[in-house]
Design an enzyme around this catalytic site. Structure first.
Site, PDB file in Angstrom:
ATOM      1  N   ILE A 139       0.852  -1.184   0.000  1.00  0.00           N
ATOM      2  CA  ILE A 139       0.000   0.000   0.000  1.00  0.00           C
ATOM      3  C   ILE A 139       0.889   1.236   0.000  1.00  0.00           C
ATOM      4  CG2 ILE A 139      -1.924   1.170   1.108  1.00  0.00           C
ATOM      5  CD1 ILE A 139      -2.475  -1.767   0.123  1.00  0.00           C
ATOM      6  N   LYS A 140       0.676   2.104  -0.992  1.00  0.00           N
ATOM      7  CA  LYS A 140       1.512   3.302  -1.134  1.00  0.00           C
ATOM      8  C   LYS A 140       0.922   4.465  -0.339  1.00  0.00           C
ATOM      9  CE  LYS A 140       3.568   4.408  -5.154  1.00  0.00           C
ATOM     10  NZ  LYS A 140       3.696   4.657  -6.604  1.00  0.00           N
ATOM     11  N   ILE A 141       1.768   5.058   0.491  1.00  0.00           N
ATOM     12  CA  ILE A 141       1.375   6.218   1.295  1.00  0.00           C
ATOM     13  C   ILE A 141       2.395   7.328   1.046  1.00  0.00           C
ATOM     14  CG2 ILE A 141       1.035   7.097   3.642  1.00  0.00           C
ATOM     15  CD1 ILE A 141       0.234   4.269   4.481  1.00  0.00           C
TER      16      ILE A 141
END
Length: 368
Positions: A139-141
């Site tokens: 998951i890209k944050i």
């Protein structure tokens, strides 16, 4: 003959493709890149999905189903993008298994409109992870100041994270700290640290583009001689920060508990300046335990003619610091540049997200 991409792999660089589309999945193109060009992962972002959806043919059937079910635009985008990422995760599952989860990774970004809201970002990260339901999803944050608590909170839940839009060494230190904090909390929560993985996406070419523009404005021969050097110097110093972080007592305690290091990932590796070699940000950033995510054009150029000569990062730190010092002496502010790039990066993703929503809205309307 050993190909340049195989040499990169042998040198400890994981090659990820910075692109994904349903057409790429269904045509066998992605599998071909895995088989022939040593691709072991994929990164996506709102811009990539906006481009994929603009070619509507591959999505027509699903859009018709979503339209018939009266699905909202936001929900449709969520369904379409998570379906593509889940399918890509399945394609890369054998690589994930063979590398104990280090590679075979597919990244998907949280809605960029949430970048300044830590709680909403954390909630969206959990929703994405649960919906995709694959151990090799990342998951890209975004690494905004407000994103750092989201990174720690997401890792604490046992979710693997790709921290994106990192431009400065100072922010990168904050990212490493957030990852370690998340691991410490995960350990307290009884999570198995060996199942949590992370990469820190450090952007390269955008740094050169902005700093070179400012060096041009200075106009001196000294300034001109420094063009095309800032991005590499910045990234190489980031690798030094990474190495230093692994030498701390804090990290050693986590590693003893089974934690995986957060690998540096070189992003924005397509060369923008035509006067520079088209594989510059690949061949000059070779170091063990790194990832280089490449647009297909850069990947193909690398496979075709990159000259890979082994580690080009370790031992360059003093020289790299001198480059950044020399740029500062020309009156170019590093802090100003990295702050501007973060703001612009978020704006680009916001604009791409709006474009994505607009494309899906039009497709849903046409199918109704």
């Amino acid at each position: 003959m050993t190909t340049p991409t195989q040499k990169l792999s042998d040198a400890g660089v994981s090659i990820w493709l910075d692109d994904l589309s349903r057409q790429r999945l269904t045509s066998g193109n992605l599998q071909k890149l895995i088989d022939t060009e040593n691709v072991v992962g994929v990164t996506t972002n709102p811009t990539i999905f906006a481009a994929a959806l603009a070619d509507g043919e591959s999505y027509r059937e699903q859009v018709a189903e979503l339209a018939a079910a009266d699905t909202s635009v936001d929900d449709a985008v969520f369904r379409i993008t998570t379906d593509d990422v889940r399918d890509a995760c399945d394609l890369f599952a054998p690589i994930a298994e063979a590398t104990q989860g280090v590679d075979g990774r597919v990244s998907i970004e949280v809605d960029p409109r949430l970048a300044q809201d830590a709680d909403a970002t954390s909630a969206m990260a959990q929703k994405l992870s649960q919906t995709i339901d694959r151990p090799n999803a990342l998951i890209k944050i975004p690494a905004t100041e407000k994103g750092l608590p989201s990174i720690a909170a997401t890792v604490a839940e046992g979710i693997s994270v790709n921290v994106t839009l990192i431009f400065s060494l100072e922010r990168y230190r904050g990212v490493i700290n957030a990852y370690m904090e998340g691991l410490e909390r995960a350990l307290e929560n009884g999570k198995d640290l060996s199942t949590i993985h992370s990469v820190a996406s450090f952007f390269v070419s955008r740094v050169d583009t902005e700093i070179d523009k400012r060096l041009d404005a200075v106009g001196s021969s000294e300034a001109t001689a420094l063009k095309g050097k800032a991005g590499l110097a910045n990234a190489r110093l980031a690798y030094q920060v990474y190495e230093q972080s692994l030498d701390t007592e804090r990290w050693k305690r986590l590693a003893a508990a089974g934690a995986n290091p957060q690998r540096p990932l070189w992003a924005s590796t397509g060369v923008k300046d035509p006067s520079l070699p088209d594989t510059l940000y690949v061949t000059e950033l070779v170091a063990p335990n790194t990832v280089n995510t490449m647009p297909e054009k850069t990947l193909d150029a690398t496979f075709d003619h990159a000259e890979v000569t082994g580690d080009t990062v370790t031992g360059t730190y003093e020289q790299s610091a001198e480059v950044l010092d020399a740029i500062a002496e020309q009156g170019v502010s590093y802090q100003e540049v990295v702050a501007q790039l973060e703001t612009e990066g978020l704006q680009k993703f916001d604009a791409s997200w709006e474009e994505l929503l607009s494309t899906v809205r039009a497709a849903l309307d046409a199918a109704r």
